[in-house]
Enzyme design. Structure first.
Site, PDB file in Angstrom:
ATOM      1  N   ASN A   9      -0.789  -3.687  -7.847  1.00  0.00           N
ATOM      2  CA  ASN A   9       0.571  -3.448  -7.358  1.00  0.00           C
ATOM      3  C   ASN A   9       0.566  -3.708  -5.856  1.00  0.00           C
ATOM      4  O   ASN A   9       0.019  -2.918  -5.088  1.00  0.00           O
ATOM      5  CB  ASN A   9       0.987  -2.004  -7.664  1.00  0.00           C
ATOM      6  CG  ASN A   9       2.327  -1.656  -7.029  1.00  0.00           C
ATOM      7  OD1 ASN A   9       3.109  -2.541  -6.696  1.00  0.00           O
ATOM      8  ND2 ASN A   9       2.582  -0.373  -6.862  1.00  0.00           N
ATOM      9  N   LYS A  11       3.055  -3.742  -3.835  1.00  0.00           N
ATOM     10  CA  LYS A  11       4.083  -3.004  -3.069  1.00  0.00           C
ATOM     11  C   LYS A  11       4.804  -3.982  -2.131  1.00  0.00           C
ATOM     12  O   LYS A  11       5.082  -5.089  -2.540  1.00  0.00           O
ATOM     13  CB  LYS A  11       3.440  -1.835  -2.318  1.00  0.00           C
ATOM     14  CG  LYS A  11       2.467  -1.039  -3.194  1.00  0.00           C
ATOM     15  CD  LYS A  11       2.020   0.222  -2.576  1.00  0.00           C
ATOM     16  CE  LYS A  11       0.974   0.868  -3.467  1.00  0.00           C
ATOM     17  NZ  LYS A  11       0.852   2.287  -3.295  1.00  0.00           N
ATOM     18  N   HIS A  93       7.749   3.892 -10.435  1.00  0.00           N
ATOM     19  CA  HIS A  93       6.611   4.174  -9.541  1.00  0.00           C
ATOM     20  C   HIS A  93       6.988   5.349  -8.635  1.00  0.00           C
ATOM     21  O   HIS A  93       8.141   5.496  -8.241  1.00  0.00           O
ATOM     22  CB  HIS A  93       6.291   2.923  -8.714  1.00  0.00           C
ATOM     23  CG  HIS A  93       5.002   3.043  -7.970  1.00  0.00           C
ATOM     24  ND1 HIS A  93       4.900   3.739  -6.783  1.00  0.00           N
ATOM     25  CD2 HIS A  93       3.753   2.588  -8.249  1.00  0.00           C
ATOM     26  CE1 HIS A  93       3.635   3.700  -6.367  1.00  0.00           C
ATOM     27  NE2 HIS A  93       2.923   3.005  -7.247  1.00  0.00           N
ATOM     28  N   GLU A  95       6.658   5.848  -5.610  1.00  0.00           N
ATOM     29  CA  GLU A  95       7.304   5.473  -4.342  1.00  0.00           C
ATOM     30  C   GLU A  95       8.786   5.166  -4.558  1.00  0.00           C
ATOM     31  O   GLU A  95       9.617   5.419  -3.692  1.00  0.00           O
ATOM     32  CB  GLU A  95       6.566   4.280  -3.711  1.00  0.00           C
ATOM     33  CG  GLU A  95       5.217   4.727  -3.153  1.00  0.00           C
ATOM     34  CD  GLU A  95       4.143   3.669  -3.145  1.00  0.00           C
ATOM     35  OE1 GLU A  95       4.464   2.467  -3.311  1.00  0.00           O
ATOM     36  OE2 GLU A  95       2.953   4.035  -2.977  1.00  0.00           O
ATOM     37  N   GLU A 165      -0.292   8.315 -12.722  1.00  0.00           N
ATOM     38  CA  GLU A 165      -0.615   8.180 -11.305  1.00  0.00           C
ATOM     39  C   GLU A 165      -0.325   9.492 -10.570  1.00  0.00           C
ATOM     40  O   GLU A 165       0.820   9.741 -10.165  1.00  0.00           O
ATOM     41  CB  GLU A 165       0.236   7.069 -10.679  1.00  0.00           C
ATOM     42  CG  GLU A 165      -0.002   5.705 -11.274  1.00  0.00           C
ATOM     43  CD  GLU A 165       0.261   4.601 -10.256  1.00  0.00           C
ATOM     44  OE1 GLU A 165      -0.634   3.767 -10.084  1.00  0.00           O
ATOM     45  OE2 GLU A 165       1.330   4.594  -9.632  1.00  0.00           O
ATOM     46  N   GLY A 171      -2.857   5.804  -2.596  1.00  0.00           N
ATOM     47  CA  GLY A 171      -2.966   5.330  -1.220  1.00  0.00           C
ATOM     48  C   GLY A 171      -3.639   6.327  -0.285  1.00  0.00           C
ATOM     49  O   GLY A 171      -3.587   6.173   0.935  1.00  0.00           O
ATOM     50  N   SER A 211      -5.985   5.212  -5.988  1.00  0.00           N
ATOM     51  CA  SER A 211      -7.206   4.891  -5.233  1.00  0.00           C
ATOM     52  C   SER A 211      -8.335   4.336  -6.115  1.00  0.00           C
ATOM     53  O   SER A 211      -9.514   4.614  -5.881  1.00  0.00           O
ATOM     54  CB  SER A 211      -7.681   6.102  -4.419  1.00  0.00           C
ATOM     55  OG  SER A 211      -6.676   6.485  -3.503  1.00  0.00           O
TER      56      SER A 211
HETATM   57  C1  PEP Z   1      -0.238   2.260  -6.813  1.00  0.00           C
HETATM   58  O1  PEP Z   1       0.369   1.655  -5.951  1.00  0.00           O
HETATM   59  O2  PEP Z   1       0.239   2.368  -7.936  1.00  0.00           O
HETATM   60  C2  PEP Z   1      -1.545   2.849  -6.462  1.00  0.00           C
HETATM   61  C3  PEP Z   1      -2.200   3.511  -7.387  1.00  0.00           C
HETATM   62  O3  PEP Z   1      -1.989   2.664  -5.175  1.00  0.00           O
HETATM   63  P1  PEP Z   1      -3.502   2.878  -4.642  1.00  0.00           P
HETATM   64  O4  PEP Z   1      -4.420   2.176  -5.603  1.00  0.00           O
HETATM   65  O5  PEP Z   1      -3.505   2.233  -3.285  1.00  0.00           O
HETATM   66  O6  PEP Z   1      -3.760   4.333  -4.594  1.00  0.00           O
END
Ligand code: PEP
Length: 249
Positions: A9, A11, A93, A95, A165, A171, A211
């Site tokens: 992803n 973003k 998501h 975000e 998630e 992040g 992560s």
């Molecule tokens: C994501 O954007 O869905 C995500 C899990 O980000 P990251 O891997 O950077 O934690």
């Protein structure tokens, strides 16, 4: 039985030049990749990703609206995605939920629209740190699923990938332990059995996101109820993305 699926992803990152460079490095490796893989990217990069990669490489939008057309400045519909050859999208998501007012109700409307249009979806669910510390994480995630899948028929639900998630792991560099991630994914699978059927629960794919990186992907993917990963930061660099999609080599 469930083919693993690892999706990056990006973003709000990337440019046409960076997609081309990424594709030059990743494409030659794909012939040896045995899992499903691809990238979710900003609208501006979707056509370039489609053109640079072969059809097996999955290209996801990061959002879409639940209406077909209308006065929704800045939004893109399922038909518009299909119009440029994109038939996959991430919905809900964290975000989008946090910064753009996405709710379980809009997530549900989007999942329903995607199902009607034959668009593949990854739906994201997860708890905040406060919710986990208060011991409410299972209740929160399972009730999100109830609302997100409301009125979605079994034949459509079986094509939806669920991404667990935990918000506190996105992040931040903090990964849920593989055991914690597995425990939640198992609960999610059980919930899908109660919402639909054992058959659906056995076939639906559940990803973990938060992560994930080359150093921890193998352990996470070894968990019995984790079928894939949704990866933010570590999917931006071709070298790391290649390491992720070849974790089983
Ligand atoms: C994501 O954007 O869905 C995500 C899990 O980000 P990251 O891997 O950077 O934690």
């Amino acid at each position: 039985m469930r083919k693993p699926i690892i999706i990056g992803n990006w973003k709000m990152n990337g440019s046409i030049d960076s997609v081309k460079k990424f594709a030059t490095e990743v494409s030659p490796v794909l012939k040896d990749v045995t899992i499903d893989c691809g990238i979710a990217a900003p609208f501006t990069l979707l056509s370039t990703l489609k053109n640079e990669f072969s059809d097996e490489f999955k290209v996801y939008a990061e959002n879409m609206h639940f209406e077909d057309t209308g006065a929704y400045t800045g939004e893109v519909s399922a038909d518009m995605l299909l119009d440029i050859g994109i038939n996959s999208v991430i919905i809900g998501h964290s975000e989008r939920r946090k910064y753009f007012g996405e709710t379980d109700e809009t997530v549900n409307q989007k999942l329903q629209k995607a199902a009607t249009k034959g668009v593949n979806t990854i739906v994201c669910v997860g708890e905040s740190l406060e919710e986990r510390e208060a011991g409410k994480h299972f209740d929160i995630v399972l009730s999100m699923l109830e609302e997100d899948f409301k009125d979605i028929k079994e034949q459509d639900a079986q094509n939806i990938v669920i991404a667990y998630e935990p918000i506190w792991a996105i992040g931040t560099g903090k990964t849920a332990t593989p055991e914690d991630a597995e425990e939640m994914c198992k609960q999610i699978r059980n919930k899908m059995a109660s919402l639909y059927s054992n058959d659906l629960a056995e076939t639906i794919k559940i990803q973990y996101g938060g992560s994930v990186k080359p150093a921890n992907v193998k352990e996470i993917m070894s968990m019995p109820n984790i079928d894939g990963a949704l990866v933010g930061g570590a999917s931006l660099k071709a070298e790391d993305f290649i390491a992720l999609i070849t974790y089983n080599k």
